[in-house]
Enzyme design. Sequence first.
Site, PDB file in Angstrom:
ATOM      1  CG  ASN A   1       5.160 -12.703 -31.442  1.00  0.00           C
ATOM      2  OD1 ASN A   1       6.137 -11.740 -31.125  1.00  0.00           O
ATOM      3  ND2 ASN A   1       5.055 -13.387 -32.375  1.00  0.00           N
TER       4      ASN A   1
ATOM      5  CB  CYS B   1      10.863  -9.450 -34.221  1.00  0.00           C
ATOM      6  SG  CYS B   1       9.463  -9.560 -35.564  1.00  0.00           S
ATOM      7  CG  HIS B   2      11.467 -13.210 -38.939  1.00  0.00           C
ATOM      8  ND1 HIS B   2      11.433 -14.530 -38.585  1.00  0.00           N
ATOM      9  CD2 HIS B   2      10.110 -12.977 -39.204  1.00  0.00           C
ATOM     10  CE1 HIS B   2       9.982 -14.982 -38.573  1.00  0.00           C
ATOM     11  NE2 HIS B   2       9.234 -13.993 -38.855  1.00  0.00           N
TER      12      HIS B   2
ATOM     13  CG  HIS C   1       4.765  -7.697 -34.598  1.00  0.00           C
ATOM     14  ND1 HIS C   1       4.136  -8.959 -33.726  1.00  0.00           N
ATOM     15  CD2 HIS C   1       5.797  -8.681 -35.238  1.00  0.00           C
ATOM     16  CE1 HIS C   1       4.720 -10.140 -33.960  1.00  0.00           C
ATOM     17  NE2 HIS C   1       5.946  -9.731 -34.816  1.00  0.00           N
TER      18      HIS C   1
END
Length: 467
Positions: free
Chosen positions: A157, A179-180, A216
């Site tokens: 990130n 990304c999880h 995000h």
Amino acid sequence: MNFKKDKVYDLNIAYIGGGSQGWAWGLMSDLALEPSLNGRVRLYDIDHKAAENNAIIGNELNKRDDVKSQWHYVKSDSLKDALTGADFVVISILPGTFDEMDSDVHTPEDYGIYQSVGDTVGPGGIIRALRTLPMYEEIALAIKEYSKDAWVINFTNPMTLCTRMLYKTFPEIKAFGNCHEVFGTQKLLISALKDICDIDDVKREEIKVDVVGINHFTWVTKATYKGMDLFPIYEQFVDKYYETGFVKEGDDNWMNNAFASGQRVKFELFKQYGYIAAAGDRHLAEACKGSWFLKSPDRVKDYTFGLTKVDYRKEKQKNLREKGLRLRNLEEQFEIKETGEEAVQQMRGILGLRDFVTNTNLPNKGQFSNLPKDVVVETNALFRRDRVMPITMGDMPMSLLGLTMPHVTNQELVIEAVTERDLKKAFRAFINDPNMKLDLHEARQLFNKMVKNTEKYLPDYFKNVEV
């Protein structure tokens, strides 16, 4: 890469940040459980000792009966050594140290600005990007020189900006960002099915979602389970837990875990926009106006999530380093288990062993017709032999576009600032962020202070410069 007669690939993986005590161990575990892949992993890290320790830990796994594949781990002392001949490149680095992140997250608090993560947007995310993106320029140039045909998987990130810089520096690179966060929302939809419909034993992969947005700050615009529309079920679920928040039985309560939440940010955004916010509440809060969820620590508690203190991260890092030494010295057994991450399955897709669909971060090549070309966006993509094909979503819904576009333009400004060596452009991005509520004098003061605190990790052209 070589395809053996027994249909087991013999791969070369370069791991940049290979001294990691988190992502590297997770990849080791997932590789150990995948019978269709074997090979070598070259671990490169500026902390050479940490990479050497991980090589020892990884090679010890080959002696166990519960592994399904064989991998040889070796420490590399240079990017050239790690990358030469690589089929896949994995990147997970900590840009700077947690001392710099401490400044990213907590210095703005002196000015009344609160951040729940501080690694993607907001003052902390932007300053973190200033020290991270020059590193990604160097990495991209090294990949271009030593492994231009490799597939590159980024975990670092700020995800969007790191992936964007890889393409900005080396346009022909074959990179994507993992990304999880969306996985957690799929699990939340499983909880809704259980709570509202009393449906049990649902696997995350059975929850099919359309993903739109940027990393995000992702949203689900369609969700189904075996053809069943999950939006009406989720709406009932939100109504039921809107005031109290929701914590699944057996999970950590948000009051005791800095990474947990009661999902009230998600619920609020669903009520306001009609779509399922798909990232974790801590990230979602930072992407919205600061007055909504991060106005004060009391407001944060009202919305049932926490401000992740960097002291917590430092203590966790200390514990992981101690664990790493125990694993290296065979004083503790490495736990092999599926992590839930999907990098290995993505590799299998690219190798032609299966077709695989999941969310990932890629440049916009038509995924969204109303976002600029080449900005990095997050959608589902199909992983198929030597191809990663993002799924076209058409227009991003207008209400979500209004929330997303300020971050898209700001992130492009940060890319320009680093590429052009222009600190003033970085400051413009800093004051444009939705969580920035200071006047220009205070904003300059904060920016200069944060730059000073991180200057050790900034290139020469950023040092000793004030805006």
